[in-house]
Enzyme design. Structure first.
Site, PDB file in Angstrom:
ATOM      1  N   TYR A  40      -2.977 -15.449  -7.306  1.00 38.75           N
ATOM      2  CA  TYR A  40      -2.805 -15.107  -6.052  1.00 38.75           C
ATOM      3  C   TYR A  40      -3.155 -16.565  -5.115  1.00 38.75           C
ATOM      4  O   TYR A  40      -2.244 -17.037  -4.192  1.00 38.75           O
ATOM      5  CB  TYR A  40      -3.914 -13.822  -5.348  1.00 38.75           C
ATOM      6  N   GLU A  69      -3.452 -19.624  -6.052  1.00 41.39           N
ATOM      7  CA  GLU A  69      -2.575 -20.597  -6.581  1.00 41.39           C
ATOM      8  C   GLU A  69      -1.090 -20.429  -6.175  1.00 41.39           C
ATOM      9  O   GLU A  69      -0.095 -21.351  -5.788  1.00 41.39           O
ATOM     10  CB  GLU A  69      -2.723 -21.211  -7.958  1.00 41.39           C
ATOM     11  N   GLY A  98     -22.651  -7.659  -6.892  1.00 40.98           N
ATOM     12  CA  GLY A  98     -23.649  -8.565  -6.795  1.00 40.98           C
ATOM     13  C   GLY A  98     -24.601  -8.213  -6.043  1.00 40.98           C
ATOM     14  O   GLY A  98     -24.865  -6.817  -5.914  1.00 40.98           O
ATOM     15  N   GLY A 118     -24.724  -8.654  -2.697  1.00 39.84           N
ATOM     16  CA  GLY A 118     -24.296  -7.988  -1.463  1.00 39.84           C
ATOM     17  C   GLY A 118     -24.791  -8.983  -0.323  1.00 39.84           C
ATOM     18  O   GLY A 118     -24.512  -8.870   0.745  1.00 39.84           O
ATOM     19  N   GLN A 163     -22.983 -12.060  -0.349  1.00 39.43           N
ATOM     20  CA  GLN A 163     -21.876 -12.706   0.189  1.00 39.43           C
ATOM     21  C   GLN A 163     -21.021 -12.554   1.377  1.00 39.43           C
ATOM     22  O   GLN A 163     -21.415 -11.119   1.792  1.00 39.43           O
ATOM     23  CB  GLN A 163     -20.673 -12.563  -1.193  1.00 39.43           C
TER      24      GLN A 163
HETATM   25  P1  NAD Z   1      -0.181  -4.959   1.026  1.00 40.02           P
HETATM   26  O1  NAD Z   1      -0.596  -4.911  -0.604  1.00 40.02           O
HETATM   27  O2  NAD Z   1      -0.589  -3.783   1.881  1.00 40.02           O
HETATM   28  O3  NAD Z   1       1.367  -5.361   1.533  1.00 40.02           O
HETATM   29  C1  NAD Z   1       2.214  -6.220   0.800  1.00 40.02           C
HETATM   30  C2  NAD Z   1       3.781  -5.535   0.851  1.00 40.02           C
HETATM   31  O4  NAD Z   1       4.580  -6.324   0.110  1.00 40.02           O
HETATM   32  C3  NAD Z   1       3.637  -4.127   0.123  1.00 40.02           C
HETATM   33  O5  NAD Z   1       4.303  -3.262   0.957  1.00 40.02           O
HETATM   34  C4  NAD Z   1       4.303  -4.684  -1.158  1.00 40.02           C
HETATM   35  O6  NAD Z   1       5.142  -3.083  -1.615  1.00 40.02           O
HETATM   36  C5  NAD Z   1       5.223  -5.553  -0.909  1.00 40.02           C
HETATM   37  N1  NAD Z   1       5.434  -6.520  -1.986  1.00 40.02           N
HETATM   38  C6  NAD Z   1       4.628  -7.123  -2.930  1.00 40.02           C
HETATM   39  N2  NAD Z   1       5.548  -7.760  -3.463  1.00 40.02           N
HETATM   40  C7  NAD Z   1       6.714  -7.756  -3.246  1.00 40.02           C
HETATM   41  C8  NAD Z   1       7.897  -8.287  -3.703  1.00 40.02           C
HETATM   42  N3  NAD Z   1       7.908  -8.880  -5.018  1.00 40.02           N
HETATM   43  N4  NAD Z   1       9.104  -8.008  -3.225  1.00 40.02           N
HETATM   44  C9  NAD Z   1       9.038  -7.105  -2.087  1.00 40.02           C
HETATM   45  N5  NAD Z   1       8.021  -6.577  -1.766  1.00 40.02           N
HETATM   46  C10 NAD Z   1       6.862  -6.873  -2.017  1.00 40.02           C
HETATM   47  O7  NAD Z   1      -0.882  -6.102   1.744  1.00 40.02           O
HETATM   48  P2  NAD Z   1      -1.392  -6.534   3.205  1.00 40.02           P
HETATM   49  O8  NAD Z   1      -2.854  -6.331   3.302  1.00 40.02           O
HETATM   50  O9  NAD Z   1      -0.492  -5.819   4.083  1.00 40.02           O
HETATM   51  O10 NAD Z   1      -0.936  -8.119   3.327  1.00 40.02           O
HETATM   52  C11 NAD Z   1       0.203  -8.593   3.617  1.00 40.02           C
HETATM   53  C12 NAD Z   1       0.230 -10.037   3.545  1.00 40.02           C
HETATM   54  O11 NAD Z   1      -0.818 -10.633   4.095  1.00 40.02           O
HETATM   55  C13 NAD Z   1       0.250 -10.309   2.074  1.00 40.02           C
HETATM   56  O12 NAD Z   1       1.313 -11.635   1.979  1.00 40.02           O
HETATM   57  C14 NAD Z   1      -1.289 -11.216   1.778  1.00 40.02           C
HETATM   58  O13 NAD Z   1      -1.249 -12.206   0.764  1.00 40.02           O
HETATM   59  C15 NAD Z   1      -1.440 -11.520   3.428  1.00 40.02           C
HETATM   60  N6  NAD Z   1      -3.052 -11.356   3.658  1.00 40.02           N
HETATM   61  C16 NAD Z   1      -3.562 -10.248   3.651  1.00 40.02           C
HETATM   62  C17 NAD Z   1      -5.018 -10.181   3.782  1.00 40.02           C
HETATM   63  C18 NAD Z   1      -5.626  -8.816   4.315  1.00 40.02           C
HETATM   64  O14 NAD Z   1      -6.771  -8.940   4.285  1.00 40.02           O
HETATM   65  N7  NAD Z   1      -5.005  -7.681   4.219  1.00 40.02           N
HETATM   66  C19 NAD Z   1      -5.440 -11.274   4.080  1.00 40.02           C
HETATM   67  C20 NAD Z   1      -4.933 -12.599   3.697  1.00 40.02           C
HETATM   68  C21 NAD Z   1      -3.511 -12.580   3.510  1.00 40.02           C
HETATM   69  N1  UDP Z   2     -16.844  -5.884  -2.829  1.00 38.66           N
HETATM   70  C1  UDP Z   2     -18.079  -5.027  -2.918  1.00 38.66           C
HETATM   71  N2  UDP Z   2     -17.900  -3.857  -3.181  1.00 38.66           N
HETATM   72  C2  UDP Z   2     -16.478  -3.069  -3.223  1.00 38.66           C
HETATM   73  C3  UDP Z   2     -15.353  -4.132  -2.981  1.00 38.66           C
HETATM   74  C4  UDP Z   2     -15.662  -5.504  -2.808  1.00 38.66           C
HETATM   75  O1  UDP Z   2     -19.270  -5.476  -2.837  1.00 38.66           O
HETATM   76  O2  UDP Z   2     -16.425  -1.990  -3.501  1.00 38.66           O
HETATM   77  C5  UDP Z   2     -17.269  -7.280  -2.382  1.00 38.66           C
HETATM   78  C6  UDP Z   2     -16.268  -8.271  -2.906  1.00 38.66           C
HETATM   79  O3  UDP Z   2     -16.900  -8.641  -4.297  1.00 38.66           O
HETATM   80  C7  UDP Z   2     -16.224  -9.492  -2.394  1.00 38.66           C
HETATM   81  C8  UDP Z   2     -16.108  -8.913  -0.780  1.00 38.66           C
HETATM   82  O4  UDP Z   2     -16.885  -7.567  -0.889  1.00 38.66           O
HETATM   83  O5  UDP Z   2     -17.249 -10.275  -2.221  1.00 38.66           O
HETATM   84  C9  UDP Z   2     -14.745  -8.370  -0.253  1.00 38.66           C
HETATM   85  O6  UDP Z   2     -14.051  -8.149  -1.434  1.00 38.66           O
HETATM   86  P1  UDP Z   2     -12.322  -7.588  -0.974  1.00 38.66           P
HETATM   87  O7  UDP Z   2     -11.962  -7.247  -2.303  1.00 38.66           O
HETATM   88  O8  UDP Z   2     -12.425  -6.703   0.280  1.00 38.66           O
HETATM   89  O9  UDP Z   2     -11.677  -9.115  -0.190  1.00 38.66           O
HETATM   90  P2  UDP Z   2     -11.659 -10.602  -0.919  1.00 38.66           P
HETATM   91  O10 UDP Z   2     -12.697 -10.587  -2.189  1.00 38.66           O
HETATM   92  O11 UDP Z   2     -10.245 -10.834  -1.286  1.00 38.66           O
HETATM   93  O12 UDP Z   2     -12.206 -11.501   0.173  1.00 38.66           O
END
Ligand code: NAD
Ligand code: UDP
Length: 348
Positions: free
Chosen positions: A156, A158, A216, A218, A220
């Site tokens: 993810y 990279e 961990g 908590g 973080q």
């Molecule tokens: P999500 O998993 O709910 O949505 C991703 C969508 O992309 C899904 O509908 C999935 O079916 C679709 N998808 C995945 N691979 C695909 C492919 N190869 N072809 C077509 N469709 C595909 O995630 P989200 O939380 O809505 O995130 C949306 C975007 O925002 C992502 O690119 C994610 O990396 C980015 N993002 C989200 C967060 C967050 O906190 N939610 C944080 C940082 C970045």
């Molecule tokens: N986390 C947690 N309990 C859970 C799920 C996640 O303590 O049930 C922690 C996780 O280890 C991370 C933070 O919450 O430190 C955010 O995790 P999340 O998966 O929501 O997002 P990301 O790690 O991608 O920022």
């Protein structure tokens, strides 16, 4: 969306959590939306509010594959391409790491090529994960990050870094007008209960009286942005006419520890769930907070929804989605800032 009326906007990943809210917002501002998704982590029910709307069309496809000839046809104008396609939850993107990486590399390339062909603007949904476990705090866009390139999160982290590189190569070559949003942790209605992220886990555990899993100690930190704010930021970035020479952070700078988040959810739900500690996942970033000065300066954007408001709306939504709510547990509030059919969406 500025000048949105009549514009044709493609949203890849539009059936997902953030993408479906973006589709709602674009349609409600007058755009015609073409949503492309393979339902890997997205859900049909997220698109229910739009299913009878003539300004909305859906194409089931994987962006890794060559795009459908119908999309490439010169008879289909496209003004803007949002690339949100990619699972965002660590549990989901690590379950199929090769697909995650290829979605970011091949999917982004296919969508950039489409944008070039259509002379459309292109926006990549990148992530704060490009900063890895950051040595610079809060994270500014100029920080290059501290990512483990071979660990379980690398597909993810990279993958997104490669997608950013490709996107800026297209810009340098003058092929596409691009924007890159580095999105920080976002939450709200339509998160999947089973996506393993901290907000969805803690809320569903609190509502069902199950143990709250804190990984961990908590201590973080994360900074949580409500989805309506994030969608507003994405739309502003796409509409920005100036030259953003690099990526733009979008997130809520209010930072809290996982323990603080848990305490708030327990207080808001009145849940008596116990807190249990579980091992910290490999490469779990210790802290995360966006510097959003650039978004503020370029786009006039900053989040408006307070954490308690956003959590209340999210708790309400999860309670309505079918989580078992023991007696005495509160579930009040309304889906905030999502408007229209999306607010308090009833799911089938
Ligand atoms: P999500 O998993 O709910 O949505 C991703 C969508 O992309 C899904 O509908 C999935 O079916 C679709 N998808 C995945 N691979 C695909 C492919 N190869 N072809 C077509 N469709 C595909 O995630 P989200 O939380 O809505 O995130 C949306 C975007 O925002 C992502 O690119 C994610 O990396 C980015 N993002 C989200 C967060 C967050 O906190 N939610 C944080 C940082 C970045
Ligand atoms: N986390 C947690 N309990 C859970 C799920 C996640 O303590 O049930 C922690 C996780 O280890 C991370 C933070 O919450 O430190 C955010 O995790 P999340 O998966 O929501 O997002 P990301 O790690 O991608 O920022």
């Amino acid at each position: 969306m500025k000048n949105g009326r009549g514009r044709v906007v493609l949203v890849a990943g539009g059936a997902g959590f953030i993408g479906s809210h973006l589709c709602d917002a674009l349609v409600s501002e007058g755009a015609h939306v073409i949503c492309v998704d393979n339902f890997r982590t997205g859900r049909r029910q997220n698109l229910f509010p739009l299913r009878h709307d003539s300004r909305f069309e859906f194409i089931e496809a994987d962006v890794i594959d060559p795009l459908k000839p119908s999309l490439l046809s010169s008879r289909v104008p496209i003004d803007a391409v949002f690339n949100l396609a990619c699972a965002a939850s660590p549990a989901h993107y690590q379950a199929e790491p090769e697909h995650t990486m290829l979605t970011n590399v091949l999917g982004t390339r296919n969508l950039l090529a489409l944008a070039q062909k259509k002379r459309a603007r292109f926006l990549l949904a990148s992530t704060s994960e490009v900063y890895g476990d950051p040595d610079v705090h809060p994270q500014t866009e100029s920080y290059w990050g501290n990512v483990n390139p071979t660990g379980p999160r690398a597909c993810y982290d990279e993958g997104k870094r490669a997608a950013e590189a490709l996107t800026f190569d297209y810009r340098r070559a003058g092929r596409v007008s691009v924007r890159v949003a580095r999105i920080f942790n976002t939450y709200g209605p339509r998160m999947r209960a089973d996506d393993g992220r901290v907000v969805s886990n803690v809320i569903t555990q609190a509502l069902s009286g199950k143990d709250i899993t804190v990984y961990g100690h908590g201590s973080q930190t994360r900074s949580f942005c409500y989805v309506a704010d994030l969608v507003d930021g994405l739309m502003r970035l796409m509409d920005y006419d100036g030259e953003a020479s690099g990526p733009v952070n979008l997130g809520n700078p209010i930072e809290l520890t996982v323990n603080e988040l848990v305490a708030r959810v327990l207080a808001m739900t009145g849940s008596r769930s116990r807190v249990v500690n579980r091992p910290l996942p490999i490469d779990d970033p210790r802290r995360r907070r966006p510097d959003i000065s650039l978004a503020n300066e370029l786009l006039g954007w900053s989040p408006r929804v307070a954490l308690d408001e956003g959590l209340e709306a999210t708790i309400t939504w999860f309670a309505g989605e079918g989580a078992k709510v023991p007696a005495g547990v509160k579930a009040t509030g309304r889906a905030k800032g999502l408007g229209g059919a999306a607010a308090g969406l009833a799911v089938s």
